[in-house]
Design a protein around this motif. Structure first.
Motif, short mmCIF file in Angstrom:
data_model
loop_
_atom_site.label_atom_id
_atom_site.label_comp_id
_atom_site.label_asym_id
_atom_site.label_seq_id
_atom_site.Cartn_x
_atom_site.Cartn_y
_atom_site.Cartn_z
N GLY A 33 7.15 -0.53 7.09
CA GLY A 33 7.29 -1.97 7.28
C GLY A 33 7.74 -2.33 8.68
O GLY A 33 7.19 -3.25 9.30
N LEU A 34 8.73 -1.61 9.19
CA LEU A 34 9.20 -1.88 10.54
C LEU A 34 8.13 -1.58 11.58
O LEU A 34 7.97 -2.32 12.57
CB LEU A 34 10.46 -1.06 10.84
N GLY B 245 0.82 -1.21 0.00
CA GLY B 245 0.00 0.00 0.00
C GLY B 245 0.85 1.26 0.00
O GLY B 245 0.57 2.21 -0.74
N VAL B 246 1.90 1.26 0.81
CA VAL B 246 2.80 2.42 0.84
C VAL B 246 3.54 2.53 -0.50
O VAL B 246 3.74 3.64 -1.01
CB VAL B 246 3.81 2.29 2.01
N SER C 135 9.68 6.01 -1.99
CA SER C 135 10.72 6.31 -1.01
C SER C 135 11.08 5.06 -0.21
O SER C 135 10.23 4.47 0.46
CB SER C 135 10.24 7.41 -0.05
N ARG C 136 12.36 4.69 -0.27
CA ARG C 136 12.82 3.51 0.48
C ARG C 136 12.68 3.74 1.98
O ARG C 136 12.32 2.82 2.73
CB ARG C 136 14.28 3.21 0.13
N SER C 137 12.97 4.95 2.44
CA SER C 137 12.87 5.23 3.87
C SER C 137 11.43 5.14 4.36
O SER C 137 11.16 4.64 5.45
CB SER C 137 13.45 6.60 4.19
N ALA C 138 10.49 5.59 3.53
CA ALA C 138 9.07 5.50 3.90
C ALA C 138 8.63 4.05 3.97
O ALA C 138 7.90 3.64 4.88
CB ALA C 138 8.21 6.27 2.91
N LEU C 139 9.08 3.25 3.00
CA LEU C 139 8.73 1.83 3.00
C LEU C 139 9.33 1.11 4.21
O LEU C 139 8.67 0.28 4.84
CB LEU C 139 9.23 1.18 1.71
N ALA D 140 -4.09 -0.38 -4.43
CA ALA D 140 -5.02 0.55 -5.07
C ALA D 140 -5.29 1.75 -4.17
O ALA D 140 -5.33 2.90 -4.65
CB ALA D 140 -6.33 -0.17 -5.40
N ALA D 141 -5.48 1.52 -2.89
CA ALA D 141 -5.71 2.62 -1.96
C ALA D 141 -4.49 3.53 -1.89
O ALA D 141 -4.63 4.76 -1.91
CB ALA D 141 -6.03 2.07 -0.57
N GLY D 142 -3.29 2.93 -1.82
CA GLY D 142 -2.07 3.75 -1.78
C GLY D 142 -1.89 4.56 -3.05
O GLY D 142 -1.49 5.72 -3.02
#
Length: 236
Positions: free
Chosen positions: A56-57, A41-42, A48-52, A226-228
């Motif tokens: 995730g964490l 979703g993200v 952005s790798r940092s956002a993912l 889809a929402a993301g």
């Protein structure tokens, strides 16, 4: 206090191991699906790798802690109920032993023994260990193997974490263009494995279990992606 025979001990320990293994597989499956849905979703909203990694964490830690806390509370409640039932049975055996002997006789008779054999067996079991006999026959509890809430909590925590690590690593390690396909394929392969394992451990046919598992995971990822994507396109 009498001990179970070697055959009973092996059967009991095997059943316990299978139950723990099934719980571990289901916990890992929850970690895979929930974390995959979150990171996909993200990914639909940002590259952005940092956002993912952050999402995730956060999902991994929140999910694993929630699973552990829920399992601890659930198993603690079960253990308290088992202890209360054993305490009540112990009191009844002390206050009305004849009535309890008759009750045990009736229970054994209900399992297919003749009245005479059931009475003799009930008497022998009572002489050896009355509480154990009533706990096992009447309550279905082994007084020496009460459930441990801490073991259950740690098992749930580790199983969820192990499952959640797969989609997290799959979405942050590959290059941007490969993140989504690598994650989807990895998750679907893992869901095939957990669906097959849970079915085999439950002595069920694996085909439907694998199909349900994969379909559920694919639907979760499709909906969250889809929402993301919609939120990303809207600039939210």
């Amino acid at each position: 206090m009498t001990r179970p025979t070697p055959d009973e001990a092996r059967a009991g320990s095997l059943g316990e191991r299978l139950n723990w293994l099934r719980a571990a597989v289901l916990g890992a499956n929850d970690g895979i699906v929930s974390t995959a849905g979150l990171v996909v979703g993200v990914a639909g909203a940002t590259g952005s790798r940092s956002a993912l990694l952050t999402a995730g964490l956060s999902g991994l830690l929140a999910g694993s802690m929630s699973m552990a806390a829920g399992e601890y509370v659930s198993v603690s409640t079960q253990r308290d109920s088992e202890k209360a039932a054993l305490a009540m049975e112990k009191r009844e055996l002390r206050e009305r032993p004849e009535a309890e002997l008759e009750e045990l006789t009736g229970l054994l008779e209900g399992r297919g023994l003749s009245r005479e054999v059931a009475r003799e067996a009930a008497g022998q079991l009572t002489e050896r260990d009355a509480l154990r006999a009533h706990a096992r026959v009447e309550l279905g509890i082994d007084p020496d193997r009460l459930t441990d809430p801490w073991h259950a909590a740690w098992a749930s925590f580790l199983a969820f974490t192990a499952g959640a690590l797969l989609p997290l690593l799959a979405v942050v390690l590959p290059p941007v263009g490969l993140r989504l396909p690598v994650t989807v394929l990895s998750v679907l392969a893992a869901l095939c494995a957990t669906g097959w394992s849970s079915a085999r451990l439950g002595a069920a046919a694996p085909g439907r279990a694998v199909l349900r598992n994969v379909a559920g995971g694919a639907l979760a990822m499709a909906v969250t992606y889809a929402a993301g994507a919609l939120l990303g396109a809207a600039g939210v």
